[in-house]
Design an enzyme around this catalytic site. Structure first.
Site, PDB file in Angstrom:
ATOM      1  N   HIS A  52     -38.499  13.206 -52.346  1.00 27.13           N
ATOM      2  CA  HIS A  52     -37.653  14.279 -51.831  1.00 27.13           C
ATOM      3  C   HIS A  52     -37.784  15.497 -52.737  1.00 27.13           C
ATOM      4  O   HIS A  52     -38.369  15.425 -53.815  1.00 27.13           O
ATOM      5  CB  HIS A  52     -36.180  13.820 -51.752  1.00 27.13           C
TER       6      HIS A  52
HETATM    7  C1  T46 Z   1     -33.605  12.516 -57.840  1.00 25.91           C
HETATM    8  C2  T46 Z   1     -34.284  11.343 -58.402  1.00 25.91           C
HETATM    9  C3  T46 Z   1     -34.935  11.628 -59.719  1.00 25.91           C
HETATM   10  C4  T46 Z   1     -25.011   8.707 -55.403  1.00 25.91           C
HETATM   11  O1  T46 Z   1     -24.058   8.244 -54.756  1.00 25.91           O
HETATM   12  N1  T46 Z   1     -24.769   9.597 -56.421  1.00 25.91           N
HETATM   13  C5  T46 Z   1     -25.770  10.124 -57.165  1.00 25.91           C
HETATM   14  O2  T46 Z   1     -25.492  10.935 -58.073  1.00 25.91           O
HETATM   15  C6  T46 Z   1     -27.117   9.750 -56.859  1.00 25.91           C
HETATM   16  C7  T46 Z   1     -28.266  10.336 -57.671  1.00 25.91           C
HETATM   17  C8  T46 Z   1     -27.345   8.849 -55.850  1.00 25.91           C
HETATM   18  N2  T46 Z   1     -26.293   8.344 -55.157  1.00 25.91           N
HETATM   19  C9  T46 Z   1     -26.563   7.342 -54.113  1.00 25.91           C
HETATM   20  C10 T46 Z   1     -27.306   7.858 -52.898  1.00 25.91           C
HETATM   21  C11 T46 Z   1     -28.062   6.643 -52.425  1.00 25.91           C
HETATM   22  O3  T46 Z   1     -27.236   5.872 -51.579  1.00 25.91           O
HETATM   23  O4  T46 Z   1     -27.402   6.342 -54.672  1.00 25.91           O
HETATM   24  C12 T46 Z   1     -28.301   5.855 -53.703  1.00 25.91           C
HETATM   25  C13 T46 Z   1     -29.752   5.957 -54.196  1.00 25.91           C
HETATM   26  O5  T46 Z   1     -30.125   7.355 -54.271  1.00 25.91           O
HETATM   27  P1  T46 Z   1     -31.613   7.848 -53.956  1.00 25.91           P
HETATM   28  O6  T46 Z   1     -32.215   7.025 -52.892  1.00 25.91           O
HETATM   29  O7  T46 Z   1     -31.558   9.321 -53.733  1.00 25.91           O
HETATM   30  O8  T46 Z   1     -32.339   7.523 -55.358  1.00 25.91           O
HETATM   31  P2  T46 Z   1     -33.762   8.035 -55.872  1.00 25.91           P
HETATM   32  O9  T46 Z   1     -34.058   7.248 -57.096  1.00 25.91           O
HETATM   33  O10 T46 Z   1     -34.761   8.035 -54.796  1.00 25.91           O
HETATM   34  O11 T46 Z   1     -33.506   9.575 -56.296  1.00 25.91           O
HETATM   35  C14 T46 Z   1     -32.670   9.853 -57.412  1.00 25.91           C
HETATM   36  C15 T46 Z   1     -31.752  11.020 -57.078  1.00 25.91           C
HETATM   37  O12 T46 Z   1     -31.007  10.755 -55.898  1.00 25.91           O
HETATM   38  C16 T46 Z   1     -32.507  12.295 -56.874  1.00 25.91           C
HETATM   39  O13 T46 Z   1     -31.608  13.393 -56.874  1.00 25.91           O
HETATM   40  O14 T46 Z   1     -34.023  13.645 -58.029  1.00 25.91           O
HETATM   41  O15 T46 Z   1     -33.452  10.187 -58.541  1.00 25.91           O
END
Ligand code: T46
Length: 142
Positions: A52
């Site tokens: 993303h």
């Molecule tokens: C990024 C990369 C480096 C939350 O509820 N609060 C938070 O602050 C974050 C970061 C995530 N979440 C929830 C949203 C999803 O349900 O945690 C779950 C996993 O998030 P995501 O699929 O976005 O995780 P990554 O590892 O793909 O991405 C994360 C960050 O979301 C993103 O901002 O830049 O790490």
């Protein structure tokens, strides 16, 4: 186009008791106020994350343990950065498509972020990211 992201070295305070790294507001490698901290760990072998870009969010990523590859894409060129040193920090600016790959076992990736979690700030498909990046670069709708 030069990459809009950057990697910097964090000062380490070492003595006979071990090492300490501080990340403090106002330092050049942290050009934003920290509004949120999260960390990623327990990533299974072969699992990738990210895929993303953020419209506004700025982030500083540090592999405090282990290591991972971060692929960064500005819509034109791709770069791969290995984060495997707790004294190296990667600044991920807005509008940088990023992916995380090749997590070493036991990796803990600390992320300092400029804003609270906001799903509407995410661009979650590469096609949408390219289109928005093109609009920003040229002012034209692609
Ligand atoms: C990024 C990369 C480096 C939350 O509820 N609060 C938070 O602050 C974050 C970061 C995530 N979440 C929830 C949203 C999803 O349900 O945690 C779950 C996993 O998030 P995501 O699929 O976005 O995780 P990554 O590892 O793909 O991405 C994360 C960050 O979301 C993103 O901002 O830049 O790490």
């Amino acid at each position: 186009m030069s990459p809009p992201w950057s990697v910097c070295r964090l000062e380490t305070h070492s003595d006979g008791r071990g090492r300490l790294v501080a990340v403090e507001a106002g330092e050049p490698h942290l050009p934003f106020e920290i509004r949120r901290v999260y960390y990623i760990y327990g990533v299974p072998a072969g699992q990738a994350r990210g895929f993303h870009a953020h419209r506004q969010l700025q982030q500083l990523m540090i592999a405090v343990s282990g290591g991972l590859d971060v692929i960064l894409d500005d819509g034109d060129k791709r770069h791969r950065v290995r984060l495997d040193d707790p004294t190296r920090a990667l600044l991920v600016p807005p509008m940088a498509w990023h992916e995380m790959h090749d997590f070493a076992p036991g990796t803990v990736c600390l992320v300092l972020a400029s804003a609270p979690y906001d799903e509407s700030d995410y661009i979650r498909t590469y096609e949408s990211f390219r289109a928005e990046a093109a609009v920003l670069a040229t002012g034209a709708v692609s």
